[in-house]
Scaffold this active site. Structure first.
Site, PDB file in Angstrom:
ATOM      1  N   GLN A 124       0.783  -0.726  -0.339  1.00  0.00           N
ATOM      2  CA  GLN A 124       0.020  -0.166  -0.033  1.00  0.00           C
ATOM      3  C   GLN A 124       0.880   1.394   0.124  1.00  0.00           C
ATOM      4  OE1 GLN A 124      -4.003  -0.389   2.651  1.00  0.00           O
ATOM      5  NE2 GLN A 124      -2.959   1.636   3.090  1.00  0.00           N
ATOM      6  N   GLY A 125       0.156   2.771  -0.811  1.00  0.00           N
ATOM      7  CA  GLY A 125       1.661   3.362  -1.120  1.00  0.00           C
ATOM      8  C   GLY A 125       0.366   4.502  -1.175  1.00  0.00           C
ATOM      9  N   SER A 127       1.292   6.478   2.683  1.00  0.00           N
ATOM     10  CA  SER A 127       1.532   7.712   3.869  1.00  0.00           C
ATOM     11  C   SER A 127       2.761   7.974   3.080  1.00  0.00           C
ATOM     12  CB  SER A 127       2.140   6.883   4.454  1.00  0.00           C
ATOM     13  OG  SER A 127       1.232   6.643   5.736  1.00  0.00           O
ATOM     14  N   SER A 159       3.964  -1.553   3.516  1.00  0.00           N
ATOM     15  CA  SER A 159       4.525  -3.267   4.709  1.00  0.00           C
ATOM     16  C   SER A 159       5.175  -3.928   3.687  1.00  0.00           C
ATOM     17  CB  SER A 159       2.754  -3.258   5.260  1.00  0.00           C
ATOM     18  OG  SER A 159       2.783  -2.464   6.614  1.00  0.00           O
ATOM     19  N   GLU A 242      -9.025  -1.735   6.872  1.00  0.00           N
ATOM     20  CA  GLU A 242      -7.627  -1.857   7.647  1.00  0.00           C
ATOM     21  C   GLU A 242      -7.989  -1.945   9.240  1.00  0.00           C
ATOM     22  OE1 GLU A 242      -3.081   0.108   7.367  1.00  0.00           O
ATOM     23  OE2 GLU A 242      -4.670   0.439   6.360  1.00  0.00           O
ATOM     24  N   SER A 376      -3.634   7.395  12.976  1.00  0.00           N
ATOM     25  CA  SER A 376      -2.922   7.423  14.080  1.00  0.00           C
ATOM     26  C   SER A 376      -4.387   7.214  15.417  1.00  0.00           C
ATOM     27  CB  SER A 376      -2.060   8.875  14.225  1.00  0.00           C
ATOM     28  OG  SER A 376      -3.245  10.336  14.776  1.00  0.00           O
ATOM     29  N   GLU A 378      -4.995   9.306  17.083  1.00  0.00           N
ATOM     30  CA  GLU A 378      -5.376  10.857  17.380  1.00  0.00           C
ATOM     31  C   GLU A 378      -6.780  10.762  16.330  1.00  0.00           C
ATOM     32  OE1 GLU A 378      -2.566  10.481  19.722  1.00  0.00           O
ATOM     33  OE2 GLU A 378      -2.706   9.934  17.578  1.00  0.00           O
TER      34      GLU A 378
END
Length: 396
Positions: A124-125, A127, A159, A242, A376, A378
Site C-alpha cells: 500500500q503506497g 503515507s 508494509s 484496515e 493514528s 488521534e
C-alpha cells in the site's frame, strides 16, 4: 449464535487444523531468511485456500462466501490451533480485494482477484514523509501523458513492499484542487521502471516497512480505480478494511493466544516461588483484559454484520481500530512488565506470527505500529467525534 450446522462447521475446521497446521512452525519461522519466510507464507496460503479458508470474507464467486458466524468460528479455531497468520497476503486479501470489490472495474477484478488467489502480493503506497495522519496532504504527483499517468514522489511505511507484485497508490492528479479533491487511486505494477524500494530497519530488528521512491513511473490509465481526482473516496474502502473487517481475525487471536500467554506468564513461579497471578492487583488486571477482549470481539462481529447488511456507520471501523490497537498496547505492555528481566532477553519472534507472540518486549514495541498506521489514535478519535457523534469539525 450457536446452531447444529455451525457446530458441525466448527468440528470440520478443528479437524482440518489438526491435520494441516504446520507442527513446530514458530521455531521454524524464527530467525529465517526473507526467502524462507516468503516460501512458507506462500505454501500456507495455498494450504488455507485448499480448505476454503484463505479468503472467507470474499464473495462466493471469488472463493469466499462464509457467513459472519462461520468466519468467527474459523478465526477462533485457527487461533486455538496456533495457526500461522497470512502476513504476506494480508494487504492483498483485505485492502486490495476490498478496494477492487467496492470501486474497481470488472476488468480489474477479473485480472487481480484470481491472481491474488494464486499468490499475487500487494503493498500500500499511501503515507508519505509529510503526509501520514494528514494523508490528504500527500505530494506524490501523477501527470497525464496520453494513455499513461507519469508518477513521481516518495511513499513510506509500505508494509511488505520488498515482496510485492502490485501497489495500491494514491497520487495527486490535480495540483490546484482542494487537497481531498485532486487525488487519484492507481494500481501500480511494482516491476515498472523507476521504482526504488528501500526496507526500513525497525527497533525490533525486522524490516517490515519500506520506503518507495518513484521517478517518472508510467502507469496505464486503465489502472485507475474509480474516477480521476476521486481517489480519496475510493481510499475509504481500503482504510475501512484496515480499520474494520481485518479486526475479526485479530480480535480472536488477541483473545485466544495473547490472553492465554499472558495468563501463563502470570501463573509462572518466580525465583522465590511466588506467582504474579496470586497478587490481587494482577488478577484484577487479567480479569479486566478478558472483559475488554470479549467487548472487542462483540464490536468486531457487530461491525462485520452491519457492513454485510449495508448499515455500517461512518465511524464504526474507527471505533474498532482504536479499541484494538490501544488494548493490544496495554496487554503487551503488561506482559513485558510482569515478565520481568527474563522478558527483556527474548529478542526474536516468529516471522509468520501475529502482534502477540509471548515475546513481550518485542510485542510491546511492535504494538505501537497499530496506534499510528491506518490513521493514528488521534485521527480515529476525530473521526469518531465528527462522523460518529456529529460534533463540530476541528478548525482548519
Amino acid at each position: 449464535m450457536s446452531s447444529p450446522v455451525l457446530e458441525d462447521f466448527r468440528v470440520g475446521v478443528r479437524d482440518w487444523c489438526r491435520v494441516h497446521v504446520p507442527v513446530g512452525w514458530r521455531v521454524g519461522q524464527t530467525g529465517v531468511s526473507d526467502a524462507e519466510f516468503v516460501g512458507f507464507q506462500r505454501e500456507w496460503f495455498q494450504t488455507l485456500r485448499s480448505g476454503g479458508f484463505a479468503v472467507p470474507h470474499w464473495p462466493r464467486e471469488f472463493g469466499g462466501g462464509l457467513t459472519v458466524a462461520e468466519q468467527v468460528v474459523l478465526y477462533q479455531e485457527l487461533a486455538a490451533a496456533d495457526a500461522p497468520r497470512l502476513v504476506l497476503a494480508f494487504v492483498a486479501v483485505h485492502h486490495a480485494a476490498s478496494t477492487l470489490l467496492a470501486a474497481g472495474s470488472e476488468a480489474q477484478r477479473v485480472r487481480h482477484l484470481p491472481a491474488i488467489l494464486e499468490g499475487e502480493v500487494w503493498c500500500q503506497g499511501f503515507s508519505e514523509p509529510g503526509a501520514g495522519s494528514d494523508l490528504a496532504s500527500l505530494r506524490t504527483v501523477a501527470r497525464r501523458e496520453g494513455d499513461d499517468f507519469v508518477v513521481s514522489g516518495q511513499k513510506v511505511w509500505a508494509s511488505g513492499a520488498q515482496y510485492a507484485d502490485w501497489c495500491l497508490l494514491l497520487a495527486r492528479t490535480d495540483p490546484v484542487a482542494p487537497k481531498r479533491k485532486g487525488i487519484s487511486y492507481l494500481l501500480m505494477d511494482m516491476r515498472s521502471r523507476g521504482i526504488d524500494v528501500r526496507p526500513i530497519r525497525q527497533a525490533t530488528g525486522e524490516s517490515h516497512f519500506c520506503e518507495l521512491f518513484l521517478d517518472e513511473v508510467r502507469i496505464p490509465v486503465s489502472q485507475l480505480v474509480g474516477a480521476e481526482n476521486a481517489g480519496w473516496q475510493v481510499a475509504q474502502s481500503t482504510l475501512g478494511a484496515e480499520r474494520g473487517l481485518t479486526m475479526l481475525e485479530l480480535a480472536e487471536r488477541l483473545g485466544n493466544a495473547g490472553l492465554r500467554w499472558l495468563v501463563e506468564e502470570c501463573a509462572r513461579p518466580g525465583p522465590d516461588g511466588s506467582r504474579p497471578v496470586d497478587d490481587a492487583v494482577i488478577a484484577d488486571r487479567l480479569a479486566q483484559f478478558e472483559t475488554e477482549i470479549e467487548g472487542l470481539r462483540v464490536l468486531c462481529r457487530d461491525v462485520v454484520q452491519r457492513y454485510e447488511a449495508g448499515r455500517v456507520g461512518a465511524a464504526d471501523a474507527s471505533v474498532v481500530k482504536l479499541f484494538y490497537s490501544e488494548l493490544l498496547q496495554r496487554l503487551t505492555g503488561f506482559g513485558a512488565e510482569v515478565g520481568g528481566l527474563s522478558a527483556q532477553s527474548v529478542l526474536r519472534k516468529p516471522s509468520s506470527g501475529g502482534w502477540e507472540s509471548g515475546a513481550w518486549v518485542l510485542d510491546f514495541v511492535g504494538s505501537w505500529e497499530w496506534t499510528i498506521p491506518g490513521g493514528s489514535s488521534e485521527i480515529q478519535r476525530t473521526i469518531i467525534g465528527e462522523r460518529g457523534l456529529g460534533l463540530p469539525r476541528e478548525p482548519q
